[in-house]
Write a protein that holds these residues in place. Sequence first.
Motif, PDB file in Angstrom:
ATOM      1  N   ASP A 372      19.294 -19.482  14.159  1.00  0.00           N
ATOM      2  CA  ASP A 372      20.296 -20.317  14.825  1.00  0.00           C
ATOM      3  C   ASP A 372      21.633 -19.589  14.702  1.00  0.00           C
ATOM      4  O   ASP A 372      22.418 -19.833  13.785  1.00  0.00           O
ATOM      5  N   ILE A 373      21.874 -18.674  15.627  1.00  0.00           N
ATOM      6  CA  ILE A 373      23.032 -17.780  15.508  1.00  0.00           C
ATOM      7  C   ILE A 373      24.360 -18.520  15.615  1.00  0.00           C
ATOM      8  O   ILE A 373      25.359 -18.092  15.058  1.00  0.00           O
ATOM      9  N   ARG A 374      24.403 -19.641  16.312  1.00  0.00           N
ATOM     10  CA  ARG A 374      25.652 -20.394  16.423  1.00  0.00           C
ATOM     11  C   ARG A 374      26.035 -21.003  15.079  1.00  0.00           C
ATOM     12  O   ARG A 374      27.187 -20.889  14.639  1.00  0.00           O
ATOM     13  N   GLN A 375      25.083 -21.645  14.409  1.00  0.00           N
ATOM     14  CA  GLN A 375      25.372 -22.230  13.104  1.00  0.00           C
ATOM     15  C   GLN A 375      25.675 -21.142  12.086  1.00  0.00           C
ATOM     16  O   GLN A 375      26.564 -21.310  11.248  1.00  0.00           O
ATOM     17  N   LEU A 376      24.962 -20.020  12.149  1.00  0.00           N
ATOM     18  CA  LEU A 376      25.218 -18.933  11.215  1.00  0.00           C
ATOM     19  C   LEU A 376      26.626 -18.391  11.396  1.00  0.00           C
ATOM     20  O   LEU A 376      27.327 -18.121  10.421  1.00  0.00           O
ATOM     21  N   PHE A 377      27.066 -18.243  12.645  1.00  0.00           N
ATOM     22  CA  PHE A 377      28.415 -17.732  12.916  1.00  0.00           C
ATOM     23  C   PHE A 377      29.481 -18.714  12.441  1.00  0.00           C
ATOM     24  O   PHE A 377      30.481 -18.312  11.830  1.00  0.00           O
ATOM     25  N   ILE A 378      29.279 -20.001  12.693  1.00  0.00           N
ATOM     26  CA  ILE A 378      30.282 -20.999  12.320  1.00  0.00           C
ATOM     27  C   ILE A 378      30.346 -21.192  10.808  1.00  0.00           C
ATOM     28  O   ILE A 378      31.428 -21.256  10.222  1.00  0.00           O
ATOM     29  N   CYS A 379      29.193 -21.263  10.168  1.00  0.00           N
ATOM     30  CA  CYS A 379      29.136 -21.678   8.766  1.00  0.00           C
ATOM     31  C   CYS A 379      29.130 -20.526   7.772  1.00  0.00           C
ATOM     32  O   CYS A 379      29.478 -20.732   6.600  1.00  0.00           O
ATOM     33  N   HIS A 380      28.723 -19.344   8.196  1.00  0.00           N
ATOM     34  CA  HIS A 380      28.583 -18.251   7.222  1.00  0.00           C
ATOM     35  C   HIS A 380      28.794 -16.915   7.935  1.00  0.00           C
ATOM     36  O   HIS A 380      27.860 -16.164   8.190  1.00  0.00           O
ATOM     37  N   TYR A 385      27.647 -11.417  10.277  1.00  0.00           N
ATOM     38  CA  TYR A 385      28.003 -10.028  10.558  1.00  0.00           C
ATOM     39  C   TYR A 385      26.961  -9.065   9.982  1.00  0.00           C
ATOM     40  O   TYR A 385      26.654  -8.039  10.582  1.00  0.00           O
ATOM     41  N   THR A 386      26.425  -9.402   8.813  1.00  0.00           N
ATOM     42  CA  THR A 386      25.386  -8.562   8.209  1.00  0.00           C
ATOM     43  C   THR A 386      24.133  -8.540   9.077  1.00  0.00           C
ATOM     44  O   THR A 386      23.536  -7.477   9.317  1.00  0.00           O
ATOM     45  N   ALA A 387      23.721  -9.726   9.558  1.00  0.00           N
ATOM     46  CA  ALA A 387      22.522  -9.808  10.406  1.00  0.00           C
ATOM     47  C   ALA A 387      22.757  -9.123  11.755  1.00  0.00           C
ATOM     48  O   ALA A 387      21.884  -8.418  12.267  1.00  0.00           O
ATOM     49  N   TYR A 388      23.936  -9.318  12.315  1.00  0.00           N
ATOM     50  CA  TYR A 388      24.275  -8.768  13.636  1.00  0.00           C
ATOM     51  C   TYR A 388      24.101  -7.254  13.668  1.00  0.00           C
ATOM     52  O   TYR A 388      23.651  -6.690  14.667  1.00  0.00           O
TER      53      TYR A 388
END
Length: 449
Positions: A372-380, A385-388
């Motif tokens: 869930d890339i949106r929640q990952l970007f907003i919350c952590h 950035y590490t996953a990206y």
Amino acid sequence: MKRLIQRGLMFGNLIRVDSPALIERYNRALHSLTGKRTALREFHIDISGYSYEVGEELGDHLYLNPNGVNRLFIILTTEQKTAPLLNAKFSTSRGILRQFIEENEAKLFALTANDAVAGELDNSVFEVSEAARLLDIRTITVNADTTQSHVKNARDLAAKIERFQSEEDAWFDDVLIAEMITLAKTTGDVTRQPIDLARPTYTQDNFWTAHFAGLYVFRDVAEPAVISVGPKEPLGVLPIETTLDFADRNGIAAFLEVNELVEPIIKARGVDGAAILRQKMDFILVDAATTQGVESDGMDHRALHRLAQRMGSSLPEEFLKLNQLVRWALNGGKWPRIASDDASYFYTLRARPDHPDRDLINMLLSELAPLDIRQLFICHKQAFYTAYHDWPDAKKEYVAEFLYRDYAANKAGAREALFGGEEPPAKPVSPTPKDDIIELVGPWGAVRR
């Protein structure tokens, strides 16, 4: 990372420092804190005064965060309150800094008119070579002053004024009077315009830390626990009731349920749960397609629907299980039971919106449901950035464009729709009774331990 920077999704909302006066104030504060100076004529700072450019110049990106504890900060302007915190080692740091600036905004505005304010988030722990030391951190105290000690001098002057007014023979104390006059030349009339900064202390019972590959510490709950992103064995014995790691999905699910920290998205009030889950399905689909090298004729909803039809039996399990929930929400029928060890389980949850540690819980869920890339970007963002960095180019392009178009255009609205409510403030030190545990059964039934 170029896609993210161009769309304002990385290094966004930083404060530009490019005037000689501000650079000189920054250098005075930097030297007073670290003994270092910058030769740059332009750079950008976050809420704590940290600059990526300065970190590159000094060869030390922890120059304001030695040992990753007791974060130092430099305030040049109260506008820093809206900036992000880069290289965060604790989840509570940005909230504390923002609240400190907001609560002292008028005083900080006056103090930063001619000087920089430098300080420290003091937690009384100076190094964390052992994981157990992280649990010694209970409170954070904010200590701050200008580089010319305006606050200290104001406190000294106020104390001397009090002594002058209370002591019987103070009128004849020439030394005391001379000291008051000297201090007043730098502080002004502190009886009419006090410039003393508060030294607030905040609790840090529940928090995330980047140390030891990432730990979530929950102490202010009915059944305390530490949850480790990596294997828990290297942590050793911790002074807390339970230690879990991400391999123990059933244990984490039980912890979230027994402490009443989460709710099912599909049953949450005031949100379109089916729409949120459908979007999560799109994220999972794009990840599967780009990983398998399956090309799509577009990234809009219709194109992704056709892509799902073409992938057929190669669709991931998370996609299929979330689709069952969406069908139930739209058409009714038998409730789809999803066990806690199922790969899709944590995608179906969100933190209770009224919980004071809502953002921390959603941060944990974002790592447990990383597609869930949106929640990952907003919350952590650090985990994002590490996953990206390791994603295929096709996924990078889709994610960057989606976040730019869907999230960046209305950040507050997106957060409200997904998680509910405003960002909770940092918690000042005060005893708070723990709620009784009412329900021990989770949203999908009893969790298998």
